[in-house]
Design a protein around this motif. Sequence first.
Motif, PDB file in Angstrom:
ATOM      1  N   ALA A 195       0.843  -1.201   0.000  1.00  0.00           N
ATOM      2  CA  ALA A 195       0.000   0.000   0.000  1.00  0.00           C
ATOM      3  C   ALA A 195       0.881   1.255   0.000  1.00  0.00           C
ATOM      4  CB  ALA A 195      -0.912  -0.001   1.209  1.00  0.00           C
ATOM      5  N   ARG A 196       0.475   2.241  -0.807  1.00  0.00           N
ATOM      6  CA  ARG A 196       1.219   3.491  -0.890  1.00  0.00           C
ATOM      7  C   ARG A 196       0.253   4.673  -1.003  1.00  0.00           C
ATOM      8  NH1 ARG A 196       6.532   2.946  -1.315  1.00  0.00           N
ATOM      9  NH2 ARG A 196       7.421   0.952  -2.025  1.00  0.00           N
ATOM     10  N   ILE A 197       0.771   5.853  -0.689  1.00  0.00           N
ATOM     11  CA  ILE A 197      -0.029   7.064  -0.850  1.00  0.00           C
ATOM     12  C   ILE A 197      -0.115   7.392  -2.334  1.00  0.00           C
ATOM     13  CG2 ILE A 197      -0.175   9.529  -0.368  1.00  0.00           C
ATOM     14  CD1 ILE A 197       1.334   9.011   2.241  1.00  0.00           C
ATOM     15  N   ALA A 198      -1.339   7.504  -2.840  1.00  0.00           N
ATOM     16  CA  ALA A 198      -1.552   7.816  -4.255  1.00  0.00           C
ATOM     17  C   ALA A 198      -1.875   9.287  -4.482  1.00  0.00           C
ATOM     18  CB  ALA A 198      -2.684   6.956  -4.816  1.00  0.00           C
ATOM     19  N   ARG A 199      -2.387   9.952  -3.441  1.00  0.00           N
ATOM     20  CA  ARG A 199      -2.819  11.346  -3.637  1.00  0.00           C
ATOM     21  C   ARG A 199      -2.908  12.040  -2.287  1.00  0.00           C
ATOM     22  NH1 ARG A 199      -8.290  12.762  -7.120  1.00  0.00           N
ATOM     23  NH2 ARG A 199      -8.180  15.040  -7.053  1.00  0.00           N
ATOM     24  N   LEU A 200      -2.495  13.306  -2.260  1.00  0.00           N
ATOM     25  CA  LEU A 200      -2.598  14.146  -1.072  1.00  0.00           C
ATOM     26  C   LEU A 200      -3.323  15.430  -1.466  1.00  0.00           C
ATOM     27  CD1 LEU A 200       1.078  13.805   0.223  1.00  0.00           C
ATOM     28  CD2 LEU A 200      -0.944  12.860   1.360  1.00  0.00           C
ATOM     29  N   THR A 201      -4.354  15.782  -0.704  1.00  0.00           N
ATOM     30  CA  THR A 201      -5.152  16.956  -1.044  1.00  0.00           C
ATOM     31  C   THR A 201      -5.525  17.717   0.215  1.00  0.00           C
ATOM     32  OG1 THR A 201      -6.157  15.659  -2.845  1.00  0.00           O
ATOM     33  CG2 THR A 201      -7.179  17.781  -2.312  1.00  0.00           C
ATOM     34  N   TYR A 202      -5.381  19.038   0.151  1.00  0.00           N
ATOM     35  CA  TYR A 202      -5.893  19.857   1.247  1.00  0.00           C
ATOM     36  C   TYR A 202      -6.876  20.867   0.692  1.00  0.00           C
ATOM     37  CZ  TYR A 202      -2.694  23.725   0.034  1.00  0.00           C
ATOM     38  OH  TYR A 202      -2.038  24.753  -0.613  1.00  0.00           O
ATOM     39  N   TYR A 203      -7.751  21.367   1.564  1.00  0.00           N
ATOM     40  CA  TYR A 203      -8.864  22.233   1.180  1.00  0.00           C
ATOM     41  C   TYR A 203      -8.796  23.499   2.039  1.00  0.00           C
ATOM     42  CZ  TYR A 203     -10.309  17.662  -0.555  1.00  0.00           C
ATOM     43  OH  TYR A 203     -10.342  16.440  -1.188  1.00  0.00           O
ATOM     44  N   PRO A 204      -8.164  24.567   1.553  1.00  0.00           N
ATOM     45  CA  PRO A 204      -7.947  25.750   2.399  1.00  0.00           C
ATOM     46  C   PRO A 204      -9.228  26.331   2.990  1.00  0.00           C
ATOM     47  CG  PRO A 204      -6.634  25.895   0.409  1.00  0.00           C
ATOM     48  CD  PRO A 204      -7.567  24.737   0.218  1.00  0.00           C
ATOM     49  N   VAL A 205     -10.283  26.431   2.159  1.00  0.00           N
ATOM     50  CA  VAL A 205     -11.556  26.974   2.623  1.00  0.00           C
ATOM     51  C   VAL A 205     -12.562  25.832   2.671  1.00  0.00           C
ATOM     52  CG1 VAL A 205     -13.412  28.644   2.222  1.00  0.00           C
ATOM     53  CG2 VAL A 205     -11.048  29.219   1.581  1.00  0.00           C
ATOM     54  N   LYS A 206     -13.145  25.612   3.814  1.00  0.00           N
ATOM     55  CA  LYS A 206     -14.135  24.545   3.987  1.00  0.00           C
ATOM     56  C   LYS A 206     -15.186  24.605   2.878  1.00  0.00           C
ATOM     57  CE  LYS A 206     -17.547  23.039   7.452  1.00  0.00           C
ATOM     58  NZ  LYS A 206     -16.984  21.730   7.825  1.00  0.00           N
TER      59      LYS A 206
END
Length: 293
Positions: A2-13
């Motif tokens: 298993a590996r990280i495929a994607r990283l995402t952050y959302y600055p404004v809810k």
Amino acid sequence: MARIARLTYYPVKSCAGIDVPAAEVTRTGLPNDRVFQVITPDSEILTQRPHPVLATVRPRVLGDRLALSAPGREDLVVGIRRDGPRRPVSMAGWDGEGVRQDPRADEWFSDLLGRAAELIGLTPDHHRVTGGETPGAAAFPDGHALLVASESSLDTLNERIAAGQGEPVPMDRFRPNIVIAGWAEPHREDDARELTVGTARIGYAEQCVRCQVPMIDQETGARAGPEPIRTLATYRRSPQGGVVFGMKAAVLRPGQVAVGDEVIVHSWAGPSPSTAAAEPPFTATASRPAESV
């Protein structure tokens, strides 16, 4: 493996996310994840649930500035206020405060939504404790520091949607922070209890009960239901009500993560009862709004 495929952050809810190749995991999740949110002058939180157009807003944190863009709207860049006038905030059993941001941002969101709106950010003394199986801390998500989902879970869902003559959905409908590839079985994230991702360590808090947000096209801001909620209701019903997809996690140890990093599960739980097929009829709009929008 298993590996990280994607990283995402959302600055404004409730606004669009930003994919990154690497990030530092803090006690409250990925940096700048849901550190701003839009509210009414009466402190009601405004999300995609009643205002799907928020999905089209592309926010970017540029050091001490916040940039906002949306189709058909003039771009706006404002300075970030770390402290100043405050507004009360109440969400998911937590009562706190947020810092009023630039009035120009209030005007920008008010024009977009067609109603009075204000943009607030985290206070310097922000403190929010989250519950679940593994307690933790969070900024302004509905639930916990991180939302984790796997590619195999989405693949299985889309196979079922296709079997019912529906259109497959992309992962962004579920707005996860970490997407995991490499698990052969779907929904293994539900059973993982303690994991190392990169050099960070995270712990399972609870399954993510989905509201109607996954039925909103995250590119256009248009309501595109009834999928995927209709199909999830046939096999991913939560005993507490609603349907589930993905799991919410707390941060046990901050660290660095990057796409491609190995995911190591240190402890597992037994199969979740929500993986059993649901027989009773299900109304898509009735699911409990508990996800991290």
